[in-house]
Design an enzyme around this catalytic site. Structure first.
Site, PDB file in Angstrom:
ATOM      1  N   HIS A   1       0.795  -1.223   0.000  1.00 47.95           N
ATOM      2  CA  HIS A   1       0.000   0.000   0.000  1.00 47.95           C
ATOM      3  C   HIS A   1       0.834   1.284   0.000  1.00 47.95           C
ATOM      4  O   HIS A   1       0.658   2.171  -0.844  1.00 47.95           O
ATOM      5  CB  HIS A   1      -0.909   0.028   1.245  1.00 47.95           C
ATOM      6  CG  HIS A   1      -1.754  -1.184   1.432  1.00 47.95           C
ATOM      7  ND1 HIS A   1      -2.869  -1.438   0.669  1.00 47.95           N
ATOM      8  CD2 HIS A   1      -1.652  -2.215   2.311  1.00 47.95           C
ATOM      9  CE1 HIS A   1      -3.424  -2.569   1.068  1.00 47.95           C
ATOM     10  NE2 HIS A   1      -2.711  -3.056   2.059  1.00 47.95           N
ATOM     11  N   ASP A   2       1.702   1.414   0.986  1.00 51.80           N
ATOM     12  CA  ASP A   2       2.296   2.717   1.287  1.00 51.80           C
ATOM     13  C   ASP A   2       3.266   3.267   0.248  1.00 51.80           C
ATOM     14  O   ASP A   2       3.447   4.493   0.174  1.00 51.80           O
ATOM     15  CB  ASP A   2       2.966   2.677   2.657  1.00 51.80           C
ATOM     16  CG  ASP A   2       1.956   2.678   3.797  1.00 51.80           C
ATOM     17  OD1 ASP A   2       0.798   3.060   3.557  1.00 51.80           O
ATOM     18  OD2 ASP A   2       2.315   2.289   4.920  1.00 51.80           O
TER      19      ASP A   2
END
Length: 315
Positions: free
Chosen positions: A242-243
């Site tokens: 995600h990040d």
């Protein structure tokens, strides 16, 4: 080359670690600071983890500030089951050589942004938005000074990963998210709709492992841990990463498709706490001040990660 001034606000976290390696290795950034917040694990651990990763990357020039230890109005909640008890998967924790910078992350955010030209400093927010919300409370003019605020958070068509409709970062401090989205900041949200398209397949993990640098080994270790945990808990062979998405967008915007929208966050109902209501219809929304990521070029994101953690650091 004009470098993009950047502050990364994060709660490392295995995918935060990959995002930080991407940012540490990207010569296109002028990294002003890393600000730590409580989220995946408590803030004492997220600040230590950020310093560990900084040391591995050889970037002690970037100050790390410790920030908020709890949400604005909620009890702290963690996600250790997905990140490990210490937050960095299988990486053995150690006490980094360089301590946190003096002062609170909220003060650092205000000072760094307000001292620079308007819209020149971008932020990547990779955890709960508590630090930024507190900074905006103290200095509302920050909203007009900040450049894009690229946030990992939210869910729409994909549904949630902590409840049926909420993504963890927003759910952990929905009040902070609601305040930031209402502040006038130029928010670009990378929710699960986009980040679930960016998956650490076996071939992609192996390619990073083959690079052989300390940064690559660390990034690959994080993805290997996620691969094992996602198989055990969710049943996926390729975990979403995600990040790195907000950081990758700041480096190469063409890797993502964005749609203008208005985003509101549910703060009242326990059942739907942290739900992100994303409205694309201007007539209904009354203006579309935010942007929502709808699609991602996953090969492009992993190419950036590989370039950043390689020996040449070519981005």
């Amino acid at each position: 080359m004009n470098k993009q001034a950047l502050i990364i606000d994060c709660d490392p976290g295995v995918d935060d670690a990959v995002a930080l390696m991407l940012a540490f290795g990207a010569g296109a950034f002028d990294l002003l600071a890393i600000t730590a917040v409580g989220g995946n694990v408590p803030v004492q651990k997220t600040a230590r983890n950020a310093r560990m990763l900084r040391q591995i990357a050889g970037r002690e020039d970037v100050p790390v500030f410790m920030g908020a230890d709890r949400p604005l109005r909620r009890e702290p909640a963690g996600a250790g089951e997905f990140h490990g008890a210490e937050g960095l998967g299988d990486l053995t924790p150690f006490e980094p050589e360089t301590p946190c910078a003096e002062g609170h992350a909220v003060d650092a955010l205000i000072d760094l942004v307000m001292a620079r030209p308007e819209r020149s400093v971008a932020m990547a927010v990779l955890g709960p938005m508590t630090n930024l919300a507190l900074a905006l409370r103290r200095e509302p003019g920050l909203a007009e000074r900040l450049g894009p605020v690229a946030v990992m958070g939210g869910a729409r068509s994909e549904g949630g990963n902590i409840t049926a409709s909420a993504e963890f970062n927003i759910w952990a401090d929905p009040d902070a998210a609601a305040e930031v989205l209402a502040s006038g900041c130029d928010v670009v949200l990378f929710g699960l709709d986009a980040t679930h398209q960016v998956r650490a397949t076996e071939d992609r993990i192996a390619a990073v492992e083959a690079i052989g640098t300390a940064m690559a080994d660390t990034a690959a270790s994080m993805m290997r841990f996620s691969q094992r945990i996602e198989r055990e808990i969710v049943g996926w062979d390729a975990p979403p990463v995600h990040d790195p998405c907000p950081v990758a967008w700041l480096l190469q915007p063409a890797l993502f498709e964005l749609a203008p929208c208005r985003i509101r966050v549910e703060t009242q109902s326990d059942l739907t706490r942290g739900h992100t209501a994303v409205e694309f219809r201007d007539a209904v929304a009354g203006g579309l001040p935010h942007r929502w990521a709808t699609a991602a070029d996953s090969d492009g994101v992993f190419a950036l990660i590989a370039a950043a953690v390689g020996p040449g650091r070519t981005i």
